[in-house]
Design a protein around this motif. Structure first.
Motif, PDB file in Angstrom:
ATOM      1  N   ARG A 137      48.048  46.782  45.723  1.00 35.12           N
ATOM      2  CA  ARG A 137      46.693  46.102  46.056  1.00 35.12           C
ATOM      3  C   ARG A 137      45.750  46.165  44.945  1.00 35.12           C
ATOM      4  O   ARG A 137      44.846  45.280  45.221  1.00 35.12           O
ATOM      5  N   ARG A 138      45.625  47.052  44.233  1.00 37.16           N
ATOM      6  CA  ARG A 138      44.534  47.121  43.220  1.00 37.16           C
ATOM      7  C   ARG A 138      44.591  46.932  41.768  1.00 37.16           C
ATOM      8  O   ARG A 138      43.696  46.372  41.142  1.00 37.16           O
ATOM      9  N   CYS A 139      45.859  46.731  41.408  1.00 39.85           N
ATOM     10  CA  CYS A 139      46.113  46.793  39.825  1.00 39.85           C
ATOM     11  C   CYS A 139      46.522  45.449  39.573  1.00 39.85           C
ATOM     12  O   CYS A 139      47.053  44.966  40.161  1.00 39.85           O
ATOM     13  N   VAL A 140      46.182  44.980  38.458  1.00 38.72           N
ATOM     14  CA  VAL A 140      46.511  43.862  37.878  1.00 38.72           C
ATOM     15  C   VAL A 140      48.105  44.016  37.489  1.00 38.72           C
ATOM     16  O   VAL A 140      48.391  44.777  36.313  1.00 38.72           O
ATOM     17  N   ILE A 453      47.301  36.185  24.316  1.00 35.44           N
ATOM     18  CA  ILE A 453      46.504  35.682  25.906  1.00 35.44           C
ATOM     19  C   ILE A 453      47.154  36.415  26.841  1.00 35.44           C
ATOM     20  O   ILE A 453      46.411  36.606  27.973  1.00 35.44           O
ATOM     21  N   MET A 454      48.415  36.804  27.192  1.00 31.99           N
ATOM     22  CA  MET A 454      48.987  37.332  27.987  1.00 31.99           C
ATOM     23  C   MET A 454      48.505  38.740  28.419  1.00 31.99           C
ATOM     24  O   MET A 454      48.639  39.217  29.535  1.00 31.99           O
ATOM     25  N   LYS A 455      47.856  39.388  27.426  1.00 29.79           N
ATOM     26  CA  LYS A 455      47.357  40.603  27.639  1.00 29.79           C
ATOM     27  C   LYS A 455      46.027  40.614  28.551  1.00 29.79           C
ATOM     28  O   LYS A 455      45.861  41.753  28.768  1.00 29.79           O
ATOM     29  N   ARG A 456      45.741  39.417  28.622  1.00 30.97           N
ATOM     30  CA  ARG A 456      43.893  39.349  29.321  1.00 30.97           C
ATOM     31  C   ARG A 456      44.339  39.303  30.851  1.00 30.97           C
ATOM     32  O   ARG A 456      45.149  38.734  31.301  1.00 30.97           O
ATOM     33  N   ASP A 457      43.513  40.183  31.675  1.00 27.28           N
ATOM     34  CA  ASP A 457      43.412  40.223  33.148  1.00 27.28           C
ATOM     35  C   ASP A 457      43.316  38.720  33.658  1.00 27.28           C
ATOM     36  O   ASP A 457      43.848  38.325  34.686  1.00 27.28           O
ATOM     37  N   ASP A 458      42.616  37.906  32.540  1.00 27.36           N
ATOM     38  CA  ASP A 458      42.204  36.630  33.179  1.00 27.36           C
ATOM     39  C   ASP A 458      43.368  35.556  33.632  1.00 27.36           C
ATOM     40  O   ASP A 458      43.532  34.852  34.410  1.00 27.36           O
ATOM     41  N   LEU A 459      44.818  36.033  32.920  1.00 27.50           N
ATOM     42  CA  LEU A 459      45.702  35.282  32.989  1.00 27.50           C
ATOM     43  C   LEU A 459      46.353  35.573  34.395  1.00 27.50           C
ATOM     44  O   LEU A 459      47.473  34.841  34.803  1.00 27.50           O
ATOM     45  N   TYR A 460      46.011  36.262  35.114  1.00 26.34           N
ATOM     46  CA  TYR A 460      46.589  36.979  36.330  1.00 26.34           C
ATOM     47  C   TYR A 460      45.768  36.467  37.739  1.00 26.34           C
ATOM     48  O   TYR A 460      45.812  36.994  38.841  1.00 26.34           O
ATOM     49  N   SER A 461      44.870  35.410  37.480  1.00 28.69           N
ATOM     50  CA  SER A 461      44.304  35.010  38.909  1.00 28.69           C
ATOM     51  C   SER A 461      43.777  33.466  38.542  1.00 28.69           C
ATOM     52  O   SER A 461      43.819  33.150  37.278  1.00 28.69           O
ATOM     53  N   LYS A 466      40.754  29.670  35.042  1.00 32.50           N
ATOM     54  CA  LYS A 466      39.935  28.453  34.985  1.00 32.50           C
ATOM     55  C   LYS A 466      38.681  28.550  34.207  1.00 32.50           C
ATOM     56  O   LYS A 466      38.290  27.920  33.207  1.00 32.50           O
ATOM     57  N   ARG A 467      38.177  29.824  34.363  1.00 32.78           N
ATOM     58  CA  ARG A 467      36.885  30.249  33.341  1.00 32.78           C
ATOM     59  C   ARG A 467      37.356  30.500  31.892  1.00 32.78           C
ATOM     60  O   ARG A 467      36.517  30.292  31.121  1.00 32.78           O
TER      61      ARG A 467
END
Length: 561
Positions: A137-140, A453-461, A466-467
């Motif tokens: 539910r909570r973790c990336v 870049i794969m270590k960034r949380d951004d890649l998982y949404s 987009k941002r």
């Protein structure tokens, strides 16, 4: 003869012992005693924060049931950022003998291989495991094989499982639907699933509760006609897994849509300018009060504060809680971001924030000036950083202060590589384009520099990607550019935050005559000598010239982090 038996340790004595060990650099021993304190006093959030601090640089090689219980407590505590325990949660998950069956399934790359290996009856207790569900539910989840398994499981329960099999794993399906929603439905969907989902949407009111939950694994429920009845059912039944899901996917988004109507819009183009796909990002939980360290005078002061680019409001919420006498204006260009932020602020009972929707070019039209302006990342994605910074300068009071954070050219190297790749390959910033780009990134065999870049949380949404990669403009800086930028805007630095203490010591040794460490020409020289020194960006405290007199920051700002 009387024998004096020592008193058993208390959670307070354990916490004190842990603090002593940590200060002495004995992190492993500190972790061990903090772990005991957490389990002895599960209601004490402060012990969990101390445990997490110890775990930051520790990796576990063996399953530890006590640690797993402590991590579960952390994941159930909204005030603890899930990213702080995500790595250790995943390590312990795969080390746990009780869920060892996951390993067998994660090696199944394709769906047909998964179907051959998957035995529903065997995996029910694994899928409903509380520890697994809390992290789901909570973790990336930065684990490609586990993500693939979730995609296969979702497909199985949509297309192949019977009613009894679906009902048996309802807690898992609720958690999976939460995960899908929080990633903006980033997981790939087959054509067969797409057809089944469209059919389910058309007949939603006739679906069973569990089938409605499964649909929430593919579509946000608040967009589906009749879904509010599912929320009412969850309240009536007090089904906690379902209630958690329906609050997340139905109640909160509907409230955010209503709150958007209350937000003041600055400039007609702020509301009319198309943003395309626009969802709240990042979603956040709790308040994380440790993020700001403010001096006592700033806490008491009646200040006018502007926060530019507030996004979903996490930082501005914490600042407002710490400065109850201040009035904060929080600005963003996205009503989706602001609606989410406004809902979270209402939940926290914070009343000293005004949310405003404005495009960068409309910032100059704000109706007041400010003692303090926070502009973290505000210049990164605008057309003209110089014009935007000049507009912000005009909003400062004569003795006002600006905190400016900028990204560096060297720090943006891997992002610029992928932005160029997007231009060459022609990816679009819609669901299909973003999912295709993400697949290509995750399966690329390029230079490891660009795989960071794969270590960034951004890649998982979806919205994270987009941002990060689809903004119309992307500006990085170095000190030479920063000097020109500040000169054009009429600003000068009173503080340069190096971020790493070793870098400040190096500056002091290299330029001992500049004891305030604010000469940007010197910083530019040091940057050339140590190119990666500012890979995380720049953090400057600025004042207006010539209206700000002297070289000392106002008393209310000093020692503020």
């Amino acid at each position: 003869m009387t024998i004096n038996n020592p008193l058993p340790p208390t959670h307070e004595s354990l916490a004190k012992q842990g603090a002593d060990f940590f200060r002495a650099g004995q992190v492993v021993k500190a972790y061990q005693v903090y772990l005991e304190a957490v389990l002895m006093a599960p209601e004490e959030t402060r012990y969990r924060f101390s445990l997490i601090r110890c775990l930051t640089n520790l990796h576990t090689k063996e399953h530890n049931y006590k640690l797993q219980q402590a991590i579960l407590l952390c994941l159930l505590d909204d005030d603890i950022p899930p990213r702080s325990v995500a790595v250790i949660w995943l390590e312990q998950l795969f080390l746990d003998p009780a869920v060892s069956g996951f390993k067998k399934l994660t090696v199944c790359d394709d769906y047909e291989a998964f179907l051959t290996a998957f035995d529903h009856d065997v995996f029910v207790p694994l899928l409903n495991n509380k520890y697994f569900l809390a992290g789901l539910r909570r973790c990336v989840i930065k684990h490609t094989r586990l993500e693939n398994l979730l995609v296969h499981l979702r497909r199985f329960y949509l297309l192949r499982a019977d009613a009894a099999q679906k009902d048996a794993v309802r807690p898992f399906l609720c958690a999976l639907a939460c995960k899908a929603f929080l990633t903006d439905y980033i997981f790939p969907v087959s054509d067969e699933e797409q057809d089944a989902v469209l059919h389910a949407e058309e007949s939603f009111k006739d679906l069973s509760v569990t089938d409605q939950i499964i649909l929430g694994c593919y579509r946000p429920l608040y967009e589906i006609d009749g879904a509010t009845a599912l929320f009412d059912y969850a309240i009536e039944q007090q089904a906690q897994d379902l209630l958690h899901l329906t609050v997340l996917q139905i109640d909160e988004p509907i409230e955010e849509q209503e709150l958007r109507q209350e937000i003041q819009v600055i400039g007609t183009n702020s509301i009319n300018k198309p943003l395309g796909l626009d969802l709240p990002y990042p979603r956040w939980f709790g308040t994380h009060p440790a993020r700001f360290s403010l001096n006592a005078k700033m806490i008491r002061e009646k200040l006018d504060i502007l926060y530019v680019g507030c996004a979903t409001g996490q930082n501005v919420a914490v600042m407002a809680q710490h400065t109850p006498n201040a009035q904060l204006d929080a600005v963003d260009a996205s009503l989706a971001q602001l609606g989410y932020a406004k809902r979270r602020i209402h939940e926290l009972g914070v009343e000293n924030i005004r949310f405003l929707c404005a495009q960068p070019e409309n910032m100059k039209d704000l109706d007041k000036t400010y003692d303090l302006i926070y502009a973290a990342g505000a210049l990164q994605n605008v057309e003209s950083p110089t014009e935007e910074l000049s507009n912000l300068t005009h909003l400062m009071k004569p003795e006002g202060v600006m905190r400016l954070a900028l990204l560096s050219d060297v720090g943006l190297a891997n992002i610029k590589f992928w932005r160029n790749h997007i231009g060459v390959q022609g990816y679009k910033d819609d669901y299909d384009g973003i999912q295709r780009l993400r697949h290509d990134i995750m399966h690329s065999d390029i230079d490891p520099l660009y795989q960071r870049i794969m270590k960034r949380d951004d890649l998982y949404s979806v919205m994270g990607i987009k941002r990060l990669l689809f903004a119309p403009y992307e500006h990085g800086f170095n000190f030479e550019k920063i000097m020109a930028l500040l000169d054009a805007a009429g600003l000068r630095p009173l503080k340069v935050k190096a971020g790493v203490p070793a870098l400040e010591r190096q500056y002091k040794k290299r330029f001992p005559e500049d004891f305030k460490k604010t000469d940007l020409k010197n910083w530019a020289i040091l940057e050339q000598e140590v190119p990666d020194a500012f890979i995380t960006g720049y953090d400057l405290v600025l004042v207006k010239k010539p209206s700000f007199k002297g070289d000392e920051l106002p008393l209310w700002y000093r020692n503020q982090e």
